[in-house]
Enzyme design. Structure first.
Site, PDB file in Angstrom:
ATOM      1  N   HIS A 134       0.820  -1.205   0.000  1.00 56.24           N
ATOM      2  CA  HIS A 134       0.000   0.000   0.000  1.00 56.24           C
ATOM      3  C   HIS A 134       0.866   1.273   0.000  1.00 56.24           C
ATOM      4  O   HIS A 134       2.065   1.210  -0.286  1.00 56.24           O
ATOM      5  CB  HIS A 134      -0.993  -0.022   1.159  1.00 56.24           C
ATOM      6  CG  HIS A 134      -1.716  -1.327   1.278  1.00 56.24           C
ATOM      7  ND1 HIS A 134      -2.659  -1.755   0.370  1.00 56.24           N
ATOM      8  CD2 HIS A 134      -1.586  -2.339   2.184  1.00 56.24           C
ATOM      9  CE1 HIS A 134      -3.105  -2.958   0.701  1.00 56.24           C
ATOM     10  NE2 HIS A 134      -2.463  -3.352   1.802  1.00 56.24           N
ATOM     11  N   GLU A 171      -1.628   0.731   8.006  1.00 57.27           N
ATOM     12  CA  GLU A 171      -0.862  -0.409   7.522  1.00 57.27           C
ATOM     13  C   GLU A 171       0.301   0.050   6.655  1.00 57.27           C
ATOM     14  O   GLU A 171       1.407  -0.495   6.727  1.00 57.27           O
ATOM     15  CB  GLU A 171      -1.770  -1.352   6.725  1.00 57.27           C
ATOM     16  CG  GLU A 171      -1.042  -2.571   6.171  1.00 57.27           C
ATOM     17  CD  GLU A 171      -1.919  -3.438   5.288  1.00 57.27           C
ATOM     18  OE1 GLU A 171      -1.386  -4.429   4.726  1.00 57.27           O
ATOM     19  OE2 GLU A 171      -3.131  -3.142   5.145  1.00 57.27           O
ATOM     20  N   HIS A 226       2.832  -6.897   4.624  1.00 56.17           N
ATOM     21  CA  HIS A 226       1.464  -6.442   4.901  1.00 56.17           C
ATOM     22  C   HIS A 226       1.125  -6.691   6.366  1.00 56.17           C
ATOM     23  O   HIS A 226       1.895  -7.299   7.114  1.00 56.17           O
ATOM     24  CB  HIS A 226       0.465  -7.190   4.013  1.00 56.17           C
ATOM     25  CG  HIS A 226       0.550  -6.845   2.560  1.00 56.17           C
ATOM     26  ND1 HIS A 226      -0.248  -5.913   1.962  1.00 56.17           N
ATOM     27  CD2 HIS A 226       1.381  -7.323   1.582  1.00 56.17           C
ATOM     28  CE1 HIS A 226       0.069  -5.811   0.676  1.00 56.17           C
ATOM     29  NE2 HIS A 226       1.061  -6.671   0.428  1.00 56.17           N
ATOM     30  N   GLU A 308       1.592 -11.441   6.006  1.00 57.33           N
ATOM     31  CA  GLU A 308       0.693 -10.659   6.862  1.00 57.33           C
ATOM     32  C   GLU A 308       1.248 -10.784   8.275  1.00 57.33           C
ATOM     33  O   GLU A 308       1.132 -11.825   8.922  1.00 57.33           O
ATOM     34  CB  GLU A 308      -0.733 -11.213   6.780  1.00 57.33           C
ATOM     35  CG  GLU A 308      -1.368 -11.167   5.403  1.00 57.33           C
ATOM     36  CD  GLU A 308      -1.910  -9.790   5.020  1.00 57.33           C
ATOM     37  OE1 GLU A 308      -1.785  -8.850   5.838  1.00 57.33           O
ATOM     38  OE2 GLU A 308      -2.457  -9.658   3.909  1.00 57.33           O
TER      39      GLU A 308
END
Length: 344
Positions: A134, A171, A226, A308
């Site tokens: 992101h 995030e 992430h 993650e």
């Protein structure tokens, strides 16, 4: 007593008081002495300059202890290191510098502009691409990131905003911080590290571009960082592996096996280093999940995984993710897995 007008007997040279010699005699003596000393002084000056390498250039005297240089004294050149400042405890502190702000000044004897040698280590000669998931700017560019791109098996949004903790920690902030820490650790191991972005662009990059960056770098390993955003109580990390897909520009057949090896090594080292266990909501306790809907994996031609690192919506996981010390451990755990995969 009769007056004696005869001249006095001549005095010997050794008996004459030098201060009583006539002026012209004394001057002649000084001229002769100076003429004799001049060649010796010249020879000594030449010898000193040859030995010191001064070359006859004028030298600015160093200030005495405790003396400040005069305002008109020569200033250090642009490559000189800044002066150290003394801390309250008497220790000397130097300002921290970004290791990637520029090449250091080469030591004496090296040509100016020569690249600084990369540390030797188990990853010497290897290239690793690190993809911080992101971008904080995505929140202001929803139209752009919602544009669909081809991921081989279909079309998907260019990117997403990512999630946040309940306190608002994004995030994208987390992923970039861990990515920079990971880059530093890997470079200390001798690797060449490429980041897909450093928040130096207003949004993105899109998922297809992220895959392309790894492909064009001919990366030996690619890791996309992430953090998840599921319901509270769902805890732990998981590593996402590419499924075997083929369609359009997507063909993962060559990377499925090595990507699983990379992901397995990262999962084991991440759990050991961070103390966080595998996900309790996906992966069946293995910490490994296979997906075929992620463009960053489908379009990759190099061994690649997503990780993650925890659940930002769970208070306990979030507390870890917001800790600088824990983020350093996360970076170290990922790095250790990469080193193991690349044969270090």
């Amino acid at each position: 007593m009769p007056y004696d007008d005869s001249p006095p007997p001549p005095e010997s040279a050794s008996s004459v008081d030098p201060d009583r010699r006539p002026f012209f005699a004394r001057r002649a003596t000084l001229v002769v002495a100076a003429a004799a000393l001049a060649p010796a002084c010249l020879a000594g000056w030449v010898l000193v300059n040859v030995l010191t390498g001064n070359g006859g250039a004028p030298r600015t005297p160093a200030p005495l202890a405790g003396q400040q240089p005069h305002a008109n004294d020569a200033k250090p050149n642009a490559h000189s290191a800044p002066p150290a400042s003394t801390a309250a405890g008497g220790s000397v502190e130097t300002p921290a510098q970004d290791a990637h702000a520029g090449d250091p000044t080469p030591p004496p004897g090296e040509p100016t502009g020569a690249p600084s040698p990369r540390p030797r280590g188990p990853l010497a000669g290897k290239t690793v691409v690190v993809d911080p998931g992101h971008n904080t700017g995505n929140f202001q560019h929803s139209r752009e990131i919602n544009q669909k791109v081809d991921i081989g098996t279909g079309r998907k949004e260019c990117d997403t905003t990512g999630t946040t903790t309940n306190s608002g920690y994004k995030e994208a902030e987390f992923t970039l911080d861990v990515a920079k820490r990971l880059r530093e650790v890997l470079e200390q191991q001798g690797a060449t590290v490429v980041l897909t972005h450093t928040a130096d662009r207003p949004f993105g990059p899109c998922i297809d571009e992220r895959a392309r960056i790894g492909n064009e770098a001919a990366a030996d390993a690619v890791v996309s960082i992430h953090a998840d955003g599921v319901s509270a109580g769902s805890r732990g990390f998981h590593v996402i592996l590419p499924a075997r897909v083929s369609g359009g520009a997507a063909d993962t057949s060559a990377i499925v096996g090595p990507s699983r090896d990379l992901g397995t090594r990262i999962a084991g080292n991440f759990a050991r280093t961070t103390g966080l266990g595998p996900s309790n909501y996906v992966g069946g306790g293995t910490g490994l999940v296979v997906r075929d809907d992620l463009g960053g994996l489908n379009l990759s031609k190099r061994p690649k995984v997503f990780i993650e690192c925890g659940n930002m919506r769970d208070a306990k996981d979030a507390a870890l993710l917001m800790s600088q010390d824990w983020r350093q451990k996360a970076a170290q755990g990922i790095a250790d897995g990469i080193v193991g995969f690349l044969g270090g």
